[in-house]
Design an enzyme around this catalytic site. Structure first.
Site, mmCIF file in Angstrom:
data_model
loop_
_atom_site.group_PDB
_atom_site.id
_atom_site.type_symbol
_atom_site.label_atom_id
_atom_site.label_comp_id
_atom_site.label_asym_id
_atom_site.label_seq_id
_atom_site.Cartn_x
_atom_site.Cartn_y
_atom_site.Cartn_z
ATOM 1 N N LEU A 45 52.458 64.576 91.542
ATOM 2 C CA LEU A 45 52.953 65.789 90.897
ATOM 3 C C LEU A 45 52.366 65.862 89.488
ATOM 4 O O LEU A 45 51.800 64.888 88.990
ATOM 5 C CB LEU A 45 54.483 65.773 90.838
ATOM 6 C CG LEU A 45 55.201 65.623 92.170
ATOM 7 C CD1 LEU A 45 56.707 65.532 91.960
ATOM 8 C CD2 LEU A 45 54.856 66.767 93.121
ATOM 9 N N SER A 46 52.552 66.996 88.831
ATOM 10 C CA SER A 46 52.011 67.091 87.476
ATOM 11 C C SER A 46 52.670 66.074 86.550
ATOM 12 O O SER A 46 52.014 65.530 85.660
ATOM 13 C CB SER A 46 52.158 68.508 86.926
ATOM 14 O OG SER A 46 53.509 68.912 86.933
ATOM 15 N N GLU A 47 53.978 65.792 86.746
ATOM 16 C CA GLU A 47 54.660 64.742 85.978
ATOM 17 C C GLU A 47 55.780 64.101 86.783
ATOM 18 O O GLU A 47 56.361 64.722 87.680
ATOM 19 C CB GLU A 47 55.252 65.286 84.662
ATOM 20 C CG GLU A 47 54.255 65.492 83.551
ATOM 21 C CD GLU A 47 53.845 66.942 83.431
ATOM 22 O OE1 GLU A 47 52.792 67.207 82.811
ATOM 23 O OE2 GLU A 47 54.550 67.812 83.983
ATOM 24 N N THR A 48 56.069 62.846 86.425
ATOM 25 C CA THR A 48 57.202 62.087 86.949
ATOM 26 C C THR A 48 57.879 61.429 85.751
ATOM 27 O O THR A 48 57.205 60.964 84.837
ATOM 28 C CB THR A 48 56.721 61.008 87.946
ATOM 29 O OG1 THR A 48 56.068 61.650 89.052
ATOM 30 C CG2 THR A 48 57.879 60.176 88.463
ATOM 31 N N HIS A 77 58.669 70.776 81.085
ATOM 32 C CA HIS A 77 59.442 70.829 82.327
ATOM 33 C C HIS A 77 60.014 69.463 82.724
ATOM 34 O O HIS A 77 61.109 69.403 83.297
ATOM 35 C CB HIS A 77 58.628 71.507 83.448
ATOM 36 C CG HIS A 77 57.978 70.597 84.438
ATOM 37 N ND1 HIS A 77 56.737 70.041 84.243
ATOM 38 C CD2 HIS A 77 58.396 70.176 85.655
ATOM 39 C CE1 HIS A 77 56.426 69.302 85.299
ATOM 40 N NE2 HIS A 77 57.406 69.373 86.170
#
Length: 297
Positions: A45-48, A77
């Site tokens: 994903l774009s971030e975790t 986000h």
């Protein structure tokens, strides 16, 4: 074998499978840096995010944010989604959290409905707006695969800006340009090589077109593995601050729609205000839970 609980949420949306995806590990104690990075790459994903006890008891938690390839000092986000996940499970029914992050302390206010249920969060950028260098129109156009006449320079040239997270190249484009844009990985690499001091080895492109307080946006960051991002809070806050800087007003609010071209429409509620230390911005939105599970290590 160790098991770590995670939840995934869609952020900046009220519709499941819209907005920007996020994986949250609400108790990451015992995970090494390498394991956090590997999990972020695995989720793709774009971030975790990984939640740890705070260094100071006055704060709520220490939150570490990883994209596919590196840790990030701040991102929008992930803070909204992490606060939402923690708030949903917190029996103390808090109204706000204060997260320790590399960029500084991040103040996050929970959004609740009439039944006092947590629906999302509003996050303050940890630092005042910092306006960096402009880059050539040709650079922004090449990165977006657009002709140069799609870039609007009436109010500003493509300009780097940040407020605690990675800097973004804020670029106003025509509506037709916004719809037609596509990231060119080679152009991004050439831009970083041609402007090493300005970009500091990193470049993401935030395209926008504006109609009063309504803004449409797209964000490309292929150098970090995010070909396109469906909702970028850490780009929305410097954009809000930069628009306030341009307008000359004391404060302002903008509704930013992003992710439409990806089929994941998002709504980011951004605002900025002039403060003694500079322009400070916030961004908020709603969240929807999607998955729960365990990662086995």
């Amino acid at each position: 074998m160790r098991a770590y609980r995670f939840t995934t949420v869609d952020v900046f949306t009220t519709t499941r499978f819209g907005g920007n995806q996020l994986a949250v590990f609400p108790d990451a104690r015992g995970l090494s840096d390498a394991e956090m990075q590997a999990l972020a790459a695995e989720f793709n994903l774009s971030e975790t995010t990984f939640v740890l006890p705070p260094d100071s008891p006055q704060n709520s938690a220490r939150v570490r944010i990883f994209n596919r390839v590196a840790e990030m000092p701040f991102a929008g986000h992930p803070n909204v989604g992490t606060a939402y996940v923690l708030g949903q499970a917190d029996e103390g029914r808090p109204r706000a959290y204060r997260f320790e992050e590399p960029a500084g302390l991040v103040e996050v206010t929970l959004l609740r409905d009439e039944g006092d249920r947590v629906t999302g969060a509003d996050v303050a950028a940890p630092q005042p707006l910092r306006i960096g260098a402009p880059l050539p129109i040709s650079t922004a156009a090449a990165c977006a695969s657009l002709p140069e006449d799609a870039i609007i320079t009436t109010r500003h040239a493509p300009t780097l800006a940040a407020d605690g997270g990675n800097h973004r190249l804020l670029t106003e484009v025509t509506p037709e340009g916004l719809a037609a844009a596509a990231p060119d990985l080679g152009a991004f690499r050439r831009a970083v090589a041609a402007h090493p001091e300005e970009t500091r080895g990193f470049l993401s492109l935030y395209l926008y077109c504006r109609d009063g307080a309504a803004v449409r946006a797209r964000m490309f960051s292929p150098l970090t593995g995010t070909w396109e991002d469906s909702a970028t809070g850490s780009a929305a806050t410097p954009l809000a601050g930069f628009l306030l800087h341009l307008d000359g007003a004391a404060e302002g609010r903008w509704d930013i729609t992003q992710g439409v071209e990806m089929g994941r429409p998002s709504l980011l509620l951004a605002g900025a205000r002039r403060m003694p230390e500079g322009i400070r911005a916030r961004v908020g939105g709603h969240c929807v839970p999607v998955l729960r599970g365990e990662a086995l290590l």
